[in-house]
Design an enzyme around this catalytic site. Structure first.
Site, PDB file in Angstrom:
ATOM      1  N   TYR A  86      61.170  89.603  71.729  1.00 66.08           N
ATOM      2  CA  TYR A  86      60.951  90.874  71.029  1.00 66.08           C
ATOM      3  C   TYR A  86      61.737  91.944  71.764  1.00 66.08           C
ATOM      4  O   TYR A  86      61.659  92.032  72.997  1.00 66.08           O
ATOM      5  CB  TYR A  86      59.459  91.221  71.026  1.00 66.08           C
ATOM      6  CG  TYR A  86      59.123  92.543  70.373  1.00 66.08           C
ATOM      7  CD1 TYR A  86      58.769  93.651  71.140  1.00 66.08           C
ATOM      8  CD2 TYR A  86      59.135  92.692  68.986  1.00 66.08           C
ATOM      9  CE1 TYR A  86      58.450  94.865  70.547  1.00 66.08           C
ATOM     10  CE2 TYR A  86      58.815  93.906  68.384  1.00 66.08           C
ATOM     11  CZ  TYR A  86      58.475  94.990  69.176  1.00 66.08           C
ATOM     12  OH  TYR A  86      58.164  96.194  68.584  1.00 66.08           O
ATOM     13  N   ASP A 101      67.841  92.211  78.160  1.00 65.45           N
ATOM     14  CA  ASP A 101      66.759  93.160  77.864  1.00 65.45           C
ATOM     15  C   ASP A 101      65.689  93.044  78.952  1.00 65.45           C
ATOM     16  O   ASP A 101      64.845  92.165  78.907  1.00 65.45           O
ATOM     17  CB  ASP A 101      66.166  92.860  76.476  1.00 65.45           C
ATOM     18  CG  ASP A 101      65.035  93.810  76.140  1.00 65.45           C
ATOM     19  OD1 ASP A 101      64.459  93.687  75.029  1.00 65.45           O
ATOM     20  OD2 ASP A 101      64.708  94.674  76.979  1.00 65.45           O
ATOM     21  N   LYS A 143      59.434 100.804  79.994  1.00 64.11           N
ATOM     22  CA  LYS A 143      58.134 100.558  80.633  1.00 64.11           C
ATOM     23  C   LYS A 143      58.057 101.127  82.057  1.00 64.11           C
ATOM     24  O   LYS A 143      57.965 102.338  82.247  1.00 64.11           O
ATOM     25  CB  LYS A 143      57.817  99.061  80.571  1.00 64.11           C
ATOM     26  CG  LYS A 143      57.651  98.542  79.118  1.00 64.11           C
ATOM     27  CD  LYS A 143      57.286  97.071  79.073  1.00 64.11           C
ATOM     28  CE  LYS A 143      57.367  96.538  77.666  1.00 64.11           C
ATOM     29  NZ  LYS A 143      56.146  96.782  76.886  1.00 64.11           N
TER      30      LYS A 143
HETATM   31  P1  KE4 Z   1      59.148  99.910  73.021  1.00 66.86           P
HETATM   32  O1  KE4 Z   1      59.971 100.409  71.854  1.00 66.86           O
HETATM   33  O2  KE4 Z   1      57.797  99.383  72.582  1.00 66.86           O
HETATM   34  O3  KE4 Z   1      59.056 100.939  74.150  1.00 66.86           O
HETATM   35  O4  KE4 Z   1      59.951  98.678  73.681  1.00 66.86           O
HETATM   36  C1  KE4 Z   1      60.315  97.604  72.878  1.00 66.86           C
HETATM   37  C2  KE4 Z   1      60.525  96.387  73.753  1.00 66.86           C
HETATM   38  C3  KE4 Z   1      61.818  95.982  74.030  1.00 66.86           C
HETATM   39  N1  KE4 Z   1      62.064  94.905  74.819  1.00 66.86           N
HETATM   40  C4  KE4 Z   1      61.040  94.194  75.355  1.00 66.86           C
HETATM   41  C5  KE4 Z   1      61.359  93.009  76.212  1.00 66.86           C
HETATM   42  C6  KE4 Z   1      59.699  94.574  75.109  1.00 66.86           C
HETATM   43  O5  KE4 Z   1      58.682  93.856  75.641  1.00 66.86           O
HETATM   44  C7  KE4 Z   1      59.428  95.684  74.287  1.00 66.86           C
HETATM   45  C8  KE4 Z   1      58.018  96.129  73.943  1.00 66.86           C
HETATM   46  N2  KE4 Z   1      56.969  95.270  74.364  1.00 66.86           N
HETATM   47  C9  KE4 Z   1      55.740  95.328  73.569  1.00 66.86           C
HETATM   48  C10 KE4 Z   1      54.691  94.417  74.208  1.00 66.86           C
HETATM   49  N3  KE4 Z   1      55.083  93.104  74.351  1.00 66.86           N
HETATM   50  C11 KE4 Z   1      55.231  96.718  73.430  1.00 66.86           C
HETATM   51  C12 KE4 Z   1      53.764  96.844  73.039  1.00 66.86           C
HETATM   52  C13 KE4 Z   1      53.591  97.284  71.613  1.00 66.86           C
HETATM   53  O6  KE4 Z   1      54.415  96.913  70.768  1.00 66.86           O
HETATM   54  O7  KE4 Z   1      52.607  98.037  71.381  1.00 66.86           O
END
Ligand code: KE4
Length: 429
Positions: free
Chosen positions: A145, A240, A268
């Site tokens: 993701y 990523d 994060k």
């Molecule tokens: P955000 O747009 O949520 O800040 O980041 C996206 C993203 C990009 N790359 C990786 C490897 C990520 O894990 C994420 C976001 N992770 C999720 C949880 N696995 C965010 C939590 C959510 O969607 O509420």
């Protein structure tokens, strides 16, 4: 059983305003059942819900809170910055202050740009890769993701995997067709894709340690193989590290696996709990960004001073204390992951444990998990029962089999022993 009457009332109100009562789907507890507790405050390793119940926190805001909640240096940094106003929409010294620290940890980031989420970071990195190569197709991996940009929701992980949806409604097939989703840890599949699409693949983007299918480490030589294949075919390698950055090592998976990407994305932890994403990489690519080059990318709150202050306090602490922080996180995470796995084994419950540093997943399956197809064989109902049983004992795990759990420097050995005992009780239940 915890009394969560106040949370239930808050959930009813939230559902009047937000789809599912949440502002991000995985918070809805749909995969594990029950009503999600509403958080009132948090401190160190502990969350306190609206009814005053305390939980040991093992999802840490999905990764950012590696120093624990309300870490005083971070709180004080945000307070100081807030007194100067929350946002200017103009350059501040704090942006380069944080960039200097990031560049010291991620040498591949010869130049970088701040954005406000991981989604913006990966979306922008892909636009840059397409511009730099003049190509359109992007390779991603099943279960990974990278945020919710249209082209990246194809066979994605996290909430997309949690809810078992192949992609997302609203993504035109013309866009979806530009994304090839391949099995993780399978170099032959990547070679075959490049053979089938000569001179058409702009980039390969991956989680260097998958967190969004649950935790799946790279197979030996997998990352080096991807680096070699992309270089041979003139495609960019986008690593990523939104989740793994500053998590699995100070320099993330790039340091851990000696990986030299063309572009890297962060998020994060780099914001210390405030909204920060970063994309960076080799100067020859980054200098194609406006205002220097033709690739447009922008953001009202990019480099926000409060977020920079929180990130600086967080990264500064990690850099200064890396020699004790990372060995401690490794030892404590190992003790916890193996402790719970031991309780499962004694209870006759099939559990596959994957862990890299302070991120891990207990998969409810008896077989090894090396890709998303393996992870999808897990007994998600059993995970749901485990999650509820742990939550009712004051242990809050990520509410999905397809998410990673995280430890912070605030978790104590006593917290770990309490958690292992709670797992023993949950498995006996
Ligand atoms: P955000 O747009 O949520 O800040 O980041 C996206 C993203 C990009 N790359 C990786 C490897 C990520 O894990 C994420 C976001 N992770 C999720 C949880 N696995 C965010 C939590 C959510 O969607 O509420």
């Amino acid at each position: 059983m915890f009394n969560r009457v106040r949370s239930e009332t808050l959930q009813e109100r939230a559902e009047r305003y937000f789809p599912g009562g949440v502002n991000s789907p995985v918070r809805a507890f749909r995969a594990v059942g029950g009503a999600p507790p509403f958080i009132d405050r948090a401190e160190g390793a502990y969350l306190y819900d609206a009814d005053g119940n305390r939980y040991i926190d093992y999802f840490g805001s999905w990764g950012p809170m590696i120093l624990g909640h309300a870490f005083p240096p971070v709180v004080e940094a945000i307070e100081r910055a807030a007194r100067k106003s929350a946002s200017f929409g103009a350059s501040t010294a704090s942006e380069a202050d944080l960039a200097e620290r990031i560049a010291a940890c991620y040498p591949a980031s010869e130049k970088m740009r701040f954005v406000s989420s991981g989604t913006e970071a990966t979306m922008s990195a892909i636009r840059l890769a397409r511009a730099a190569t003049g190509r359109k197709i992007v390779i991603k991996f099943e279960g990974c993701y990278h945020g919710h940009a249209d082209g990246l929701l194809v066979k994605a992980g996290s909430g997309v995997a949690t809810f078992g949806i192949p992609g997302s409604a609203g993504v035109p097939e013309e866009i979806a067709h530009l994304t090839l989703a391949l099995p993780y840890n399978d170099l032959a599949a990547v070679e075959a894709a490049f053979a089938a699409h000569p001179d058409a693949i702009a980039a390969v983007i991956l989680e260097p340690v998958v967190g969004n299918a649950g935790c799946i480490p790279p197979a030996a030589n997998y990352l080096a193989g991807l680096r070699k294949i992309t270089a041979n075919h003139g495609a960019l390698l986008i690593v990523d590290e939104v989740m793994t950055g500053f998590r699995v090592a100070l320099g993330g998976a790039c340091q851990l696996y000696a990986l030299d990407p063309d572009l890297v994305t962060l998020g994060k932890i780099v914001g210390g709990g405030l909204p920060v994403g970063v994309f960076g990489g080799k100067r020859k690519f980054m200098d194609q960004l406006a205002p220097l080059g033709p690739v447009y990318q922008a953001g009202t709150l990019s480099g926000n001073p409060l977020a920079m202050a929180a990130g600086l306090a967080t990264i500064g602490y990690l850099q200064e204390h890396a020699a004790e922080v990372y060995p401690r996180l490794e030892a404590a995470s190992r003790a916890l992951a193996e402790g719970v796995a031991g309780e499962a084994s004694r209870a006759g419950i099939a559990l596959a444990t994957n862990r890299v540093g302070a991120m891990w997943t207990w998969f409810f399956t008896g077989a090894p998990v090396a890709n998303y197809a393996d992870a999808a064989k897990s007994d998600t109902a059993a995970f749901g029962r485990f999650h509820r049983a742990m939550l009712d004992q004051g242990v809050w795990l990520p509410p999905s089999q397809f998410e990673a759990a995280f430890l912070s420097t605030a978790h104590t050995d006593a917290d770990i022993q309490v958690t292992i005992a709670a797992a023993r009780s949950a498995f006996a239940g």
